[in-house]
Scaffold this motif. Sequence first.
Motif, PDB file in Angstrom:
ATOM      1  N   ALA A 152       2.785  12.355   7.739  1.00 17.49           N
ATOM      2  CA  ALA A 152       1.889  12.444   8.901  1.00 17.49           C
ATOM      3  C   ALA A 152       2.677  12.552  10.201  1.00 17.49           C
ATOM      4  O   ALA A 152       2.240  12.060  11.232  1.00 17.49           O
ATOM      5  CB  ALA A 152       0.969  11.224   8.921  1.00 17.49           C
ATOM      6  N   GLU A 202     -12.271   5.503   3.835  1.00 14.27           N
ATOM      7  CA  GLU A 202     -12.616   5.028   5.183  1.00 14.27           C
ATOM      8  C   GLU A 202     -13.285   6.101   6.027  1.00 14.27           C
ATOM      9  O   GLU A 202     -14.147   5.800   6.836  1.00 14.27           O
ATOM     10  CB  GLU A 202     -11.349   4.519   5.896  1.00 14.27           C
ATOM     11  CG  GLU A 202     -10.791   3.270   5.228  1.00 14.27           C
ATOM     12  CD  GLU A 202      -9.479   2.788   5.847  1.00 14.27           C
ATOM     13  OE1 GLU A 202      -8.741   3.620   6.413  1.00 14.27           O
ATOM     14  OE2 GLU A 202      -9.201   1.587   5.742  1.00 14.27           O
ATOM     15  N   GLU A 254       0.808  -1.227   0.000  1.00 10.97           N
ATOM     16  CA  GLU A 254       0.000   0.000   0.000  1.00 10.97           C
ATOM     17  C   GLU A 254       0.841   1.279   0.000  1.00 10.97           C
ATOM     18  O   GLU A 254       0.512   2.233  -0.685  1.00 10.97           O
ATOM     19  CB  GLU A 254      -0.949  -0.002   1.204  1.00 10.97           C
ATOM     20  CG  GLU A 254      -2.198  -0.847   0.955  1.00 10.97           C
ATOM     21  CD  GLU A 254      -3.168  -0.849   2.122  1.00 10.97           C
ATOM     22  OE1 GLU A 254      -2.802  -0.399   3.218  1.00 10.97           O
ATOM     23  OE2 GLU A 254      -4.300  -1.315   1.922  1.00 10.97           O
ATOM     24  N   VAL A 255       1.909   1.307   0.788  1.00  9.88           N
ATOM     25  CA  VAL A 255       2.641   2.573   0.888  1.00  9.88           C
ATOM     26  C   VAL A 255       4.029   2.523   0.246  1.00  9.88           C
ATOM     27  O   VAL A 255       4.814   3.447   0.417  1.00  9.88           O
ATOM     28  CB  VAL A 255       2.774   3.043   2.351  1.00  9.88           C
ATOM     29  CG1 VAL A 255       1.412   3.356   2.928  1.00  9.88           C
ATOM     30  CG2 VAL A 255       3.509   2.041   3.176  1.00  9.88           C
ATOM     31  N   MET A 262       6.727   9.503   9.303  1.00 10.27           N
ATOM     32  CA  MET A 262       5.591   8.620   9.024  1.00 10.27           C
ATOM     33  C   MET A 262       4.913   9.031   7.728  1.00 10.27           C
ATOM     34  O   MET A 262       4.689  10.218   7.490  1.00 10.27           O
ATOM     35  CB  MET A 262       4.544   8.728  10.137  1.00 10.27           C
ATOM     36  CG  MET A 262       4.835   7.911  11.356  1.00 10.27           C
ATOM     37  SD  MET A 262       3.397   7.882  12.429  1.00 10.27           S
ATOM     38  CE  MET A 262       3.202   9.595  12.822  1.00 10.27           C
ATOM     39  N   VAL A 263       4.595   8.059   6.931  1.00 11.83           N
ATOM     40  CA  VAL A 263       3.818   8.305   5.723  1.00 11.83           C
ATOM     41  C   VAL A 263       2.517   7.531   5.865  1.00 11.83           C
ATOM     42  O   VAL A 263       2.531   6.317   6.063  1.00 11.83           O
ATOM     43  CB  VAL A 263       4.590   7.853   4.478  1.00 11.83           C
ATOM     44  CG1 VAL A 263       3.752   8.057   3.234  1.00 11.83           C
ATOM     45  CG2 VAL A 263       5.893   8.630   4.357  1.00 11.83           C
ATOM     46  N   ALA A 264       1.413   8.244   5.818  1.00 16.41           N
ATOM     47  CA  ALA A 264       0.112   7.598   6.021  1.00 16.41           C
ATOM     48  C   ALA A 264      -0.546   7.299   4.677  1.00 16.41           C
ATOM     49  O   ALA A 264      -0.186   7.877   3.648  1.00 16.41           O
ATOM     50  CB  ALA A 264      -0.785   8.486   6.870  1.00 16.41           C
ATOM     51  N   TYR A 265      -1.492   6.407   4.719  1.00 19.26           N
ATOM     52  CA  TYR A 265      -2.136   5.891   3.519  1.00 19.26           C
ATOM     53  C   TYR A 265      -3.541   6.464   3.420  1.00 19.26           C
ATOM     54  O   TYR A 265      -4.279   6.494   4.410  1.00 19.26           O
ATOM     55  CB  TYR A 265      -2.177   4.366   3.632  1.00 19.26           C
ATOM     56  CG  TYR A 265      -2.872   3.641   2.519  1.00 19.26           C
ATOM     57  CD1 TYR A 265      -2.362   3.681   1.226  1.00 19.26           C
ATOM     58  CD2 TYR A 265      -4.015   2.893   2.765  1.00 19.26           C
ATOM     59  CE1 TYR A 265      -2.983   2.995   0.203  1.00 19.26           C
ATOM     60  CE2 TYR A 265      -4.643   2.193   1.752  1.00 19.26           C
ATOM     61  CZ  TYR A 265      -4.133   2.257   0.475  1.00 19.26           C
ATOM     62  OH  TYR A 265      -4.748   1.563  -0.527  1.00 19.26           O
ATOM     63  N   ARG A 305       7.861   9.358  14.235  1.00 17.83           N
ATOM     64  CA  ARG A 305       7.665   8.287  15.199  1.00 17.83           C
ATOM     65  C   ARG A 305       9.006   7.705  15.613  1.00 17.83           C
ATOM     66  O   ARG A 305      10.018   7.845  14.907  1.00 17.83           O
ATOM     67  CB  ARG A 305       6.803   7.162  14.616  1.00 17.83           C
ATOM     68  CG  ARG A 305       7.401   6.534  13.378  1.00 17.83           C
ATOM     69  CD  ARG A 305       6.560   5.376  12.885  1.00 17.83           C
ATOM     70  NE  ARG A 305       6.684   4.225  13.769  1.00 17.83           N
ATOM     71  CZ  ARG A 305       5.841   3.197  13.762  1.00 17.83           C
ATOM     72  NH1 ARG A 305       4.817   3.194  12.936  1.00 17.83           N
ATOM     73  NH2 ARG A 305       6.025   2.187  14.571  1.00 17.83           N
TER      74      ARG A 305
END
Lengths: 133, 462
Positions: free
Chosen positions: B328, B142, B42-43, B438-441, B331
Amino acid sequence: MTRIALARLAHARSGDKGNSANVGLIAYRPDLFPILEREVTAERVKAHFGSLVEGEVDRYELPNLHALNFVLHGALDGGGTVSLRTDAQGKVLSSALLRMEVEVDAVVAESVAGLGRVPAGWEPGSADRHPEG
Amino acid sequence: MAERRVVRVAGGSGFWGDDLDAPVRLVEGGPVDYLVMDYLAEVTMSIMRKLRDRDPRGGYARDFVDLMRRIYPVCEERGIRVIANAGGLNPTACAEAVAQAGRDAGVTGSATLGRVGIVSGDDLMDRLDDLLAAGHELANLETGEPLSTIRDRVRSANAYVGAAPIVRALELGAGVVVTGRCADPALTAAPLVHEFGWDPSDYDLMAAAALAGHVNECGAQATGGNCMAEWWTTPDYDTMGFPVLEVEESGAFTVTKHPGTGGRVDRASVTEQIVYEIGDPRAVLTPDVAADFTSIHLSDEGNDRVRVEGVTGRPPTEFLKVSIAYTAGWRSEGTLLYTWPDALAKARAAEHMLRKRFSRLGLRFDDVHTEFVGWNAAHGPVAGSPPEDLPEVQLRMAVRSRDRDAVERFTREMAPLVLTGPPSVTGYAGGRGRVQEMVAYWPALIRRDAVEPFLTVEVVDV
């Protein structure tokens, strides 16, 4: 009736889709599938996971494969790359589901007693056909 | 009696980082017509973006070029074609590097491998603002939020495309096809459509093709890897046989693996992969079809052979899925190992101490997450009460924040506990944790007509 772990009746695999996870639950024998259908409801799965799953749980049936599929919405703490959990992609929600206890009659309980556990005497490499590598 | 015609498609990779030798075992160990290699999760595209930012000629899975360098000669000798989504954000650069590997391997002018196909146009990044202006909301599937809430943080945006452009590349004589973000099952579906001349509007056949792709796309997960059912009977994990699908013109296929390899193909291993990462089994969506997995019929024929047939399908939707990645925050994580007696009590005291320090230091985290490895790290609340007096417990703490400095300070807060906190602690030899971006989806949908006319298929000569 006897309470036994779902791990005696079924095997499972789980994975991620965004912030949701799915768990496919597969009966070890065709005669065990109706027990899964009866006992492992969406409501019970939602209650079993508690705070691990924020959203709803959907259940789907695949009687052709003696399997149920559960979609756990909001189960991944924001999703694979954002989640701070070790299991950020929900890979072992499968074995977590198998900890659930279900009610079966004594005959069934006896017939599944050995399922899903490593047999006595097993050692790493016991099953290998090419032991030398 | 004429033998039934069979096309053999092998799945040699489940993700970028899978067993490097598996595809070599597949092309050397037995008959194969097509090798398909899936590199994209996904990422992964956001990782490719970082690579391309560093080097404009990068942004793809270089591992694939190294692989082709290794297997070009045997593929040439045996007439094996290769399809991979290794192109990531730079399919053209990837294909050019592959072509150079082909020249080095001496396959220039080969009837089978003399051309490399390039499928591109899935990358929406340069068109993103035009698409938004034209009314494509790209709302989060979502949460329903519009993309405008994170527009300035978007790092990549790619549509999942289907089998058609890969089929076109094969028609143009490509022996190796490199794509960007195509749907994983399309890698397997395309050669079947090409070889059998299947009509893309025959949805039962397209469902068979998609199902074959679903079985192939995670490599050894179909052949005994990660298979829970009687896992202790799985032989030779060290030489896993990856899946080889023997597909017939009717759409029925047999899942198997090469003789002499490790792993096992049986009803359990194949069923676990069929239910992997699906939603509603009556409509498993790919760009090409909505496949009904409740219509699948499996027969375990023994000897590592499972026959799969009967799957039906319906037309796909008017939309394609879009995979968007956005930054995002930051972390980090750290661990400490506490030992008997009262290992869990010591680990909990350490957590308590750390949370008080974060508070005193005024560190602002979006989340502080604690796990006690040995008790509840993986199963959380499902793990139940801790067993009596565990021999050892690893404290694992992780934080995330939009404030990089807070995360940086976190990495300096754990190590001191070996001298300043609860006793009988060890396991900080690895030093400070890393601060990671962080890389969010962000999953979204887009109308097909905003993507499909922009897809391009080219070939380069080796």
